[in-house]
Structure formats: C-alpha cells, structure tokens
Design an enzyme around this catalytic site. Structure first.
Site, PDB file in Angstrom:
ATOM      1  N   GLU A 124       3.342  23.027   4.113  1.00 31.00           N
ATOM      2  CA  GLU A 124       4.323  22.694   3.072  1.00 31.00           C
ATOM      3  C   GLU A 124       5.670  23.371   3.296  1.00 31.00           C
ATOM      4  O   GLU A 124       6.705  22.753   3.075  1.00 31.00           O
ATOM      5  CB  GLU A 124       3.809  23.163   1.703  1.00 31.00           C
ATOM      6  CG  GLU A 124       2.736  22.332   1.115  1.00 31.00           C
ATOM      7  CD  GLU A 124       2.344  22.850  -0.256  1.00 31.00           C
ATOM      8  OE1 GLU A 124       1.753  23.946  -0.337  1.00 31.00           O
ATOM      9  OE2 GLU A 124       2.634  22.189  -1.250  1.00 31.00           O
TER      10      GLU A 124
ATOM     11  N   TRP B 160      -1.163  34.563 -29.456  1.00 31.88           N
ATOM     12  CA  TRP B 160      -2.064  33.524 -28.974  1.00 31.88           C
ATOM     13  C   TRP B 160      -3.461  34.014 -29.323  1.00 31.88           C
ATOM     14  O   TRP B 160      -3.948  34.981 -28.763  1.00 31.88           O
ATOM     15  CB  TRP B 160      -1.871  33.369 -27.465  1.00 31.88           C
ATOM     16  CG  TRP B 160      -2.581  32.199 -26.898  1.00 31.88           C
ATOM     17  CD1 TRP B 160      -2.143  30.914 -26.829  1.00 31.88           C
ATOM     18  CD2 TRP B 160      -3.871  32.218 -26.301  1.00 31.88           C
ATOM     19  NE1 TRP B 160      -3.087  30.131 -26.233  1.00 31.88           N
ATOM     20  CE2 TRP B 160      -4.152  30.899 -25.901  1.00 31.88           C
ATOM     21  CE3 TRP B 160      -4.819  33.204 -26.075  1.00 31.88           C
ATOM     22  CZ2 TRP B 160      -5.330  30.548 -25.287  1.00 31.88           C
ATOM     23  CZ3 TRP B 160      -6.013  32.866 -25.463  1.00 31.88           C
ATOM     24  CH2 TRP B 160      -6.249  31.543 -25.076  1.00 31.88           C
TER      25      TRP B 160
ATOM     26  N   ASN C 131      -0.105  43.124 -27.002  1.00 33.16           N
ATOM     27  CA  ASN C 131      -0.561  42.032 -26.135  1.00 33.16           C
ATOM     28  C   ASN C 131      -1.714  42.596 -25.330  1.00 33.16           C
ATOM     29  O   ASN C 131      -1.593  43.664 -24.748  1.00 33.16           O
ATOM     30  CB  ASN C 131       0.610  41.615 -25.237  1.00 33.16           C
ATOM     31  CG  ASN C 131       0.205  40.615 -24.176  1.00 33.16           C
ATOM     32  OD1 ASN C 131      -0.872  40.036 -24.242  1.00 33.16           O
ATOM     33  ND2 ASN C 131       1.082  40.415 -23.210  1.00 33.16           N
ATOM     34  N   GLY C 132      -2.839  41.895 -25.292  1.00 35.22           N
ATOM     35  CA  GLY C 132      -3.998  42.374 -24.541  1.00 35.22           C
ATOM     36  C   GLY C 132      -5.226  42.341 -25.416  1.00 35.22           C
ATOM     37  O   GLY C 132      -5.253  41.631 -26.431  1.00 35.22           O
TER      38      GLY C 132
ATOM     39  N   HIS D 223     -17.451  20.402  17.249  1.00 34.90           N
ATOM     40  CA  HIS D 223     -17.765  18.973  17.175  1.00 34.90           C
ATOM     41  C   HIS D 223     -16.529  18.111  17.409  1.00 34.90           C
ATOM     42  O   HIS D 223     -16.484  16.963  16.988  1.00 34.90           O
ATOM     43  CB  HIS D 223     -18.418  18.646  15.834  1.00 34.90           C
ATOM     44  CG  HIS D 223     -19.718  19.351  15.650  1.00 34.90           C
ATOM     45  ND1 HIS D 223     -20.859  19.037  16.360  1.00 34.90           N
ATOM     46  CD2 HIS D 223     -20.064  20.421  14.880  1.00 34.90           C
ATOM     47  CE1 HIS D 223     -21.840  19.854  16.021  1.00 34.90           C
ATOM     48  NE2 HIS D 223     -21.369  20.709  15.116  1.00 34.90           N
TER      49      HIS D 223
ATOM     50  N   CYS E  61      -0.020  36.099 -25.631  1.00 34.11           N
ATOM     51  CA  CYS E  61       0.907  36.793 -26.527  1.00 34.11           C
ATOM     52  C   CYS E  61       2.172  37.217 -25.785  1.00 34.11           C
ATOM     53  O   CYS E  61       2.153  37.445 -24.583  1.00 34.11           O
ATOM     54  CB  CYS E  61       0.253  38.043 -27.081  1.00 34.11           C
ATOM     55  SG  CYS E  61      -1.291  37.711 -27.912  1.00 34.11           S
TER      56      CYS E  61
ATOM     57  N   LYS F 178      -0.554  25.594   2.693  1.00 32.90           N
ATOM     58  CA  LYS F 178       0.614  26.442   2.396  1.00 32.90           C
ATOM     59  C   LYS F 178       1.561  26.443   3.587  1.00 32.90           C
ATOM     60  O   LYS F 178       2.766  26.297   3.442  1.00 32.90           O
ATOM     61  CB  LYS F 178       0.206  27.895   2.101  1.00 32.90           C
ATOM     62  CG  LYS F 178      -0.429  28.205   0.779  1.00 32.90           C
ATOM     63  CD  LYS F 178       0.467  28.074  -0.416  1.00 32.90           C
ATOM     64  CE  LYS F 178       0.525  26.681  -0.931  1.00 32.90           C
ATOM     65  NZ  LYS F 178      -0.435  26.205  -1.861  1.00 32.90           N
TER      66      LYS F 178
ATOM     67  N   GLU G   8      -6.560  25.676   2.176  1.00 31.99           N
ATOM     68  CA  GLU G   8      -5.418  26.087   1.371  1.00 31.99           C
ATOM     69  C   GLU G   8      -4.383  26.825   2.235  1.00 31.99           C
ATOM     70  O   GLU G   8      -3.179  26.616   2.089  1.00 31.99           O
ATOM     71  CB  GLU G   8      -5.907  26.958   0.195  1.00 31.99           C
ATOM     72  CG  GLU G   8      -4.840  27.520  -0.715  1.00 31.99           C
ATOM     73  CD  GLU G   8      -3.936  26.479  -1.362  1.00 31.99           C
ATOM     74  OE1 GLU G   8      -4.223  25.277  -1.286  1.00 31.99           O
ATOM     75  OE2 GLU G   8      -2.897  26.886  -1.911  1.00 31.99           O
TER      76      GLU G   8
ATOM     77  N   LYS H 157       7.361  19.365  -7.566  1.00 34.67           N
ATOM     78  CA  LYS H 157       6.422  20.269  -8.248  1.00 34.67           C
ATOM     79  C   LYS H 157       5.391  19.487  -9.055  1.00 34.67           C
ATOM     80  O   LYS H 157       4.249  19.892  -9.174  1.00 34.67           O
ATOM     81  CB  LYS H 157       7.213  21.224  -9.145  1.00 34.67           C
ATOM     82  CG  LYS H 157       6.382  22.328  -9.760  1.00 34.67           C
ATOM     83  CD  LYS H 157       5.936  23.352  -8.724  1.00 34.67           C
ATOM     84  CE  LYS H 157       4.886  24.305  -9.253  1.00 34.67           C
ATOM     85  NZ  LYS H 157       4.038  24.864  -8.198  1.00 34.67           N
TER      86      LYS H 157
ATOM     87  N   ARG I 249       4.702  31.076 -22.745  1.00 39.94           N
ATOM     88  CA  ARG I 249       3.401  31.724 -22.589  1.00 39.94           C
ATOM     89  C   ARG I 249       2.334  31.106 -23.501  1.00 39.94           C
ATOM     90  O   ARG I 249       1.149  31.333 -23.308  1.00 39.94           O
ATOM     91  CB  ARG I 249       3.527  33.231 -22.900  1.00 39.94           C
ATOM     92  CG  ARG I 249       4.398  33.970 -21.926  1.00 39.94           C
ATOM     93  CD  ARG I 249       4.715  35.374 -22.394  1.00 39.94           C
ATOM     94  NE  ARG I 249       3.563  36.262 -22.398  1.00 39.94           N
ATOM     95  CZ  ARG I 249       3.144  36.953 -21.356  1.00 39.94           C
ATOM     96  NH1 ARG I 249       3.779  36.862 -20.219  1.00 39.94           N
ATOM     97  NH2 ARG I 249       2.097  37.740 -21.439  1.00 39.94           N
TER      98      ARG I 249
HETATM   99  C1  F6R Z   1       0.502  22.628  -3.069  1.00 37.09           C
HETATM  100  C2  F6R Z   1       0.651  21.998  -4.360  1.00 37.09           C
HETATM  101  C3  F6R Z   1       0.141  20.609  -4.523  1.00 37.09           C
HETATM  102  C4  F6R Z   1      -0.498  20.424  -5.906  1.00 37.09           C
HETATM  103  C5  F6R Z   1      -0.885  18.963  -6.139  1.00 37.09           C
HETATM  104  C6  F6R Z   1      -1.584  18.786  -7.463  1.00 37.09           C
HETATM  105  O1  F6R Z   1       1.056  23.900  -3.026  1.00 37.09           O
HETATM  106  O2  F6R Z   1       1.180  22.559  -5.273  1.00 37.09           O
HETATM  107  O3  F6R Z   1      -0.768  20.271  -3.516  1.00 37.09           O
HETATM  108  O4  F6R Z   1      -1.621  21.253  -5.984  1.00 37.09           O
HETATM  109  O5  F6R Z   1       0.264  18.163  -6.105  1.00 37.09           O
HETATM  110  O6  F6R Z   1      -0.772  19.212  -8.488  1.00 37.09           O
HETATM  111  P1  F6R Z   1      -1.357  19.656  -9.889  1.00 37.09           P
HETATM  112  O7  F6R Z   1      -2.174  20.877  -9.674  1.00 37.09           O
HETATM  113  O8  F6R Z   1      -0.145  19.902 -10.743  1.00 37.09           O
HETATM  114  O9  F6R Z   1      -2.197  18.515 -10.397  1.00 37.09           O
END
Ligand code: F6R
Length: 599
Positions: A482, A75, A99-100, A498, A2, A479, A475, A594, A27
């Site tokens: 990247e 929503w 909202n909530g 190992h 919402c 991060k 992860e 992205k 949203r």
């Molecule tokens: C890392 C990152 C990428 C995505 C990957 C898959 O920070 O964003 O490794 O996780 O390209 O993307 P999605 O999740 O959109 O399928």
C-alpha cells in the site's frame, strides 16, 4: 470512550470545557457534565445524550474572571447512561471526573458504605471522591490525601479532581488511560484525553506517563516522581494532530498502546470476559460462525478463525466480502454472521451484511465507527474503540479488531464450556499483557529504519508465517504494498515449496515470521528451504537464526498472541520506513481511499 477536559484561567470556563468536550466527541459518549469552581463555590451541570443538551442546560451560566473547571463525556460502563451516573461525581465538597475502570471499586464502596457514606450513582468513579474526602480527614494536606486515594485504586484511570478546600487547584493522576496537560503564555492550563482540544489553545503539552500524580494551580505544576516533559504543540491543526510524529501512520502505530487499553476496558475483567453488547440469548442456536470483511479487516477475520476454532471449538469460515456477494452462498440460520470493518461504510461488506440479514441470520458487526451504516444495520455491534484512524494504511484499527476477536473467541469458549476455567484464566492473564507489548520500542524502530535502506529494490517480497502468523504475513505484505508500491505477497510458510519457491534467488526478499511459541521448527525448515535457494532472508523472531541475512529480534513471550502483536508492530514500522525512504506519501498513498464506498 470517556473523554476528560480541565481548565484553569481567566476566560469563560464553561465555554472552554464544552468546546474541549466537543473535540472529544469522536470517542463516543452517552452523557456529559462539567463542574466549575470560582471563589470557593462549585457549580455542576450534567445532561444525558449529546453535548447540545448540556449546552442547553448551561445557557444562562457563565463565569467572569479567574476560575477552575473539569468536564467529562461518559461512555457508560458501570451503570446506565443517566444523569446520576454522569460525571462529575460529587462528595461533600469535591468533584471528580474519571476515564477508565476502577477494578476494586466494589471493595472500596463496601468499606465506605460501612463508614456511613451514601452513594448516589452506580459508577465505579464515585468511590474516588468519597475516598479522597475520607483521606483528607486523616492526612495533613490535600495532596497527600489525593496521593493516598490514588494508591488505593486498582485498574486504569485518568482522574481530575477539584475541591472547595483548594479553590485554585486541579489534582490529577494517570495510569493506563490517556491524559495530556497543556499550558500557554497567558498562564492558562488545560487537560484533555487527546490533543484535539488543546490545538490552538495550549502552546506546549506534556503527554503524561503512566503513574503520574500531581496538582496544578495558576502558579505551579507539581508532580510526584518524574517531572513532566513539555514539548511545543503546533498551532495548525494538521501538524498538531500528528503530535510530533512525521505521519499520522507513525502516530497511530505508537498510539496502539493507549487505544488497546480503551478496547479492553470493561471487557477484559479481572477473571472474566464481558461484552455488554451481547448476551447468552444472542448466542442461542448458533453452531457456526461466518466472518466476512475486506482488506486488512479480512486479515483480522482470518486471524480469528484460528482462535475461534482453537478456543471456542466452533466451526468458522471466512469470506472476502466482494467474493461472498456473488457466489450464491448457502446460508443456514444456525450461523452467526460477523462483519468486520474499520469504517463501517465499506460497500461490499455492507452488502454482504444485507444478504445475511435477508437470509435471516443473526448478525454482529465489529467496527470502529459508531453510527456507521454497518453498525446501524447489524443486530448487534462491538466497537473497537481505536479512535479516528487517519493514515490510509490501517494499523491501530487492525490491532483492536484482532483484540476484540480474541476476546470474543474467549467469551464464546466460556459460554460454550469449551475451555477449562484454568485455561480461560491463563488467556485473560496474557490478554492483560498486550498493551505492554505495544509500548514504544525505539530500538526496534531504529533497526527497521536501518534495514529499510537494504530493502528497496529486488523483484518482490514474500512475507511468510504459519497459523495466525499467516494472516499476519498477509497483513505485512499488504502494508508494504500500500505505501511502498513494491510487490509483496503473504504466504503460508509451508506452501512456498508448492510453487512460489521457483522465484527464490538473491533478489527475492523473504520476511519470515518465526515465533518461538508456535511451530518454530516447522517454520524454520521452510525458511531453510528458501535460504538454500539464495533468497535474502529477514527473520523476525526472538531467536537468532544463523541462516538469516538480517534479523529483527523480538522479545521472548509465552503466548503466540503476544508474539503476534509485537511482530505486527515490526511489520508496520518496516513498511513505513521503506515507504519514507522511497519518498512516498505514507498517509495518503496513491490510488487508495480510507473508506471504500464503491463495489
Ligand atoms: C488497508 C486497509 C484496507 C481496509 C479495507 C476495508 O490498510 O485499510 O484494506 O481494511 O478497505 O475497510 P474497512 O475496514 O473500513 O471495511
């Protein structure tokens, strides 16, 4: 989820509200509505479906001169997406948008029905407006009635209420669901669920704290308790959308507290887990799970493989989508095929999903973008509700994916009877604690900032952890890679001996995830082995570790997932601060996109 808007001012109120709602369309919603009050009269309009339908309904309506309005995109959670269930909800003389989720709405509704009040909708929200009018009969003034109403609500809410009895007033309250108030030098007041509708309209905004309750007129803004702190809102969209943060990534790290509440609303209930997207029928005949994803989403999948096996007692395997596609996989129709994707457009994940569908498997998508290709193709999908993620390095999308998967593993556990009721209740109790763990920690951020200057060189980073902290180590390394362009690897702590331990020397940086609730002593021994070989150790743990060169102290928690989410934030902040110190473009790192729509 919402979205809420509100307006007090001289310009056409309907246009202000609908334009605000348009900015909140991202949203997700399935109906919309507005209430406009002028000269003590209220007009309300609602429509199912897109905003265009509401625009069509209101095309002959406009206002001239001063007035007040509230608007909402709904929503559906309680009750179908119908016009009756759309907000604003009305009483005898007042209207509310919310909202909530009001968790105790059934009890309140029962109590009000006994007093002769008839409800028009199936929503939890409608109780607020009737309760307010009931309280208004008892209390001396309307604000006291509003406060008394809010005090009776359990759950999460951002609420705006207008009433004919206070013609120039909007009453507001916030707890657990986001709400921002904005103002400008023309004397206009705005409310919105995120800053998007306020950009170019408000000159300064206040991001309301949980527990804020107050009212606003064109003359005054009154709150109970803490005063609202207003900060300037930049006029240009890009700067304003960053909300005072240096990068979108930073904003998105800090947003995790709010978005996590959105992810959980209507799903983590008082004593149950509920997904309206799937039911028992969907799980019939399923005796194994295959999870498939890329990058960060793959790490979320890997984390959940521990949870599914531990909680739901169901065999799981996890595949990197680009590998899965070409390995001629053996697929059996007792397998639920779950794909995880932030964007819903990742080519390899999409193709893997097509293969699973062609093989006749039941498919489920966990995704952040409604109507994306993956959502459209899967048999069912669960949206993570993280809101738009702009930073290329995924943060809040990962957190919400992990949360949905944890919830799903508990949902499976319940349906399969693999956990005692007591244990389920305990997991739910800890789940409800997650947003708190994600709250701003300026101290930890400061520590990451200070440490970042010591971790800029060397010949590599090893993030190590065990169990669910192994995917979290992967992860953390991703991060850092990247956005800092430094070499980093994630490794299971017990595997270092190992092979990789051969790299250990003072120029090898080990980031050790050392939770207290899971295999602490085992991880500690692995870190000791590295320390003995002179590796530089940064331990992330609630316990001081005397062999570490540096440490970031986390809070003590009683559940591994709470430690997981807190350490996740530390990794995100550390990677970001190192990248900033190196002068890199944190939001748009080189060579990355992205949404990866190529193989
Ligand atoms: C890392 C990152 C990428 C995505 C990957 C898959 O920070 O964003 O490794 O996780 O390209 O993307 P999605 O999740 O959109 O399928």
């Amino acid at each position: 989820m919402c979205g809420i808007v509100g307006y007090i001012g001289e310009r056409d109120i309907k246009n202000r509200l609908i334009e605000g709602l348009r900015e909140l369309e991202y949203r997700g919603y399935d109906s919309a509505g507005i209430a406009v009050m002028q000269d003590g009269r209220i007009e309300s309009f609602k429509a199912v479906g897109k905003l265009l339908n509401l625009e069509e309904k209101t095309k002959n309506f406009s206002t001239d001169g001063h007035g007040v309005g509230i608007g909402h995109t709904r929503w559906a959670t309680h009750g179908k997406p119908t016009e009756l269930n759309a907000h604003p909800h009305m009483g005898e003389y007042s209207y509310v948008v919310h909202n909530g989720i009001i968790e105790n709405y059934r009890e309140i509704k029962g109590m009000l029905e006994k007093e002769g009040i008839t409800f028009l909708s199936q929503t939890d929200t409608e109780v607020i407006v009737h309760l307010f009018e009931k309280e208004a009969e008892r209390e001396d003034d309307l604000f006291s009635a509003f406060k008394a109403t809010i005090e009776l609500l359990d759950g999460a809410y951002a609420v705006l209420l207008v009433t004919k009895k206070a013609p120039d007033t909007i009453f507001f309250a916030r707890k657990g669901s986001p709400m921002i108030i904005g103002r400008n030098s023309r004397g206009e007041i705005f409310f919105a669920s995120s800053d998007a509708p306020l950009i170019g309209e408000a000159e300064e905004v206040s991001y309301m704290k949980d527990g804020t309750v107050g009212f606003v007129t064109s003359e005054t803004i009154h709150t109970e308790g803490d005063e609202l702190q207003f900060v300037p809102l930049a006029g240009d969209k890009m700067t304003a959308q960053k909300g005072g943060y240096r990068f979108f990534m930073e904003k998105e790290i800090y947003e995790q507290y709010d978005v996590m509440s959105d992810t959980m609303i209507g799903r983590v209930l008082d004593r149950d887990i509920h997904f309206e997207e799937i039911d028992e029928e969907f799980l019939k005949g399923i005796s194994r799970i295959k999870l498939c994803a890329c990058g960060t989403s793959y790490h979320a999948a890997l984390t959940s493989s521990y949870l599914f096996e531990r909680l739901s007692k169901i065999p799981v395997n996890v595949e990197i989508a680009s590998e899965f596609r070409y390995k001629e996989p053996l697929l059996t129709d007792d397998t639920l095929f779950i794909v995880i994707s932030q964007s819903g457009e990742t080519a390899d994940t999409l193709e893997a999903l097509k293969m699973a569908k062609e093989a006749g498997l039941k498919t489920l998508a966990i995704c952040n973008v409604d109507n994306s290709s993956i959502v459209r193709l899967a048999d069912a999908s669960i949206l993570t509700r993280a809101g738009i993620e702009k930073g290329v390095a995924s943060t809040k999308a990962f957190a919400t994916q992990v949360m949905v998967l944890w919830m799903l593993s508990l949902y499976f556990a319940k349906k399969r009877g693999s956990l005692s009721e007591e244990r389920i209740q305990e997991e739910i109790k800890y789940m409800n604690y997650v947003p708190k763990v994600l709250q701003k920690s300026l101290e930890v951020h400061e520590k990451c900032k200070r440490l970042s200057k010591r971790y800029l060189h060397g010949h590599g980073f090893f993030f190590i952890g065990r169990d669910i902290f192994f995917p979290l180590a992967l992860e953390g390394a991703l991060k850092l890679k990247e956005i800092s362009y430094l070499h980093a690897e994630g490794y299971p702590a017990g595997e270092m001996k190992h092979g990789p331990i051969a790299l250990a020397d003072a120029e090898l940086f080990t980031i050790a995830l050392m939770p207290k609730t899971l295999l602490y002593d085992k991880t500690k021994s692995n870190v000791e082995e590295l320390s003995a070989r002179d590796s530089t150790i940064l331990s992330i743990s609630p316990e001081m570790f005397d062999l570490a060169d540096d440490f970031i102290l986390t809070h003590p928690h009683n559940h591994p997932m709470l430690e997981f989410f807190e350490m996740m934030i530390v990794e995100q902040l550390l990677a970001m601060e190192i990248a900033i110190r190196l002068g890199n473009d944190v939001d748009m790192p080189r060579n990355l996109a992205k949404s990866v729509t190529v193989e």
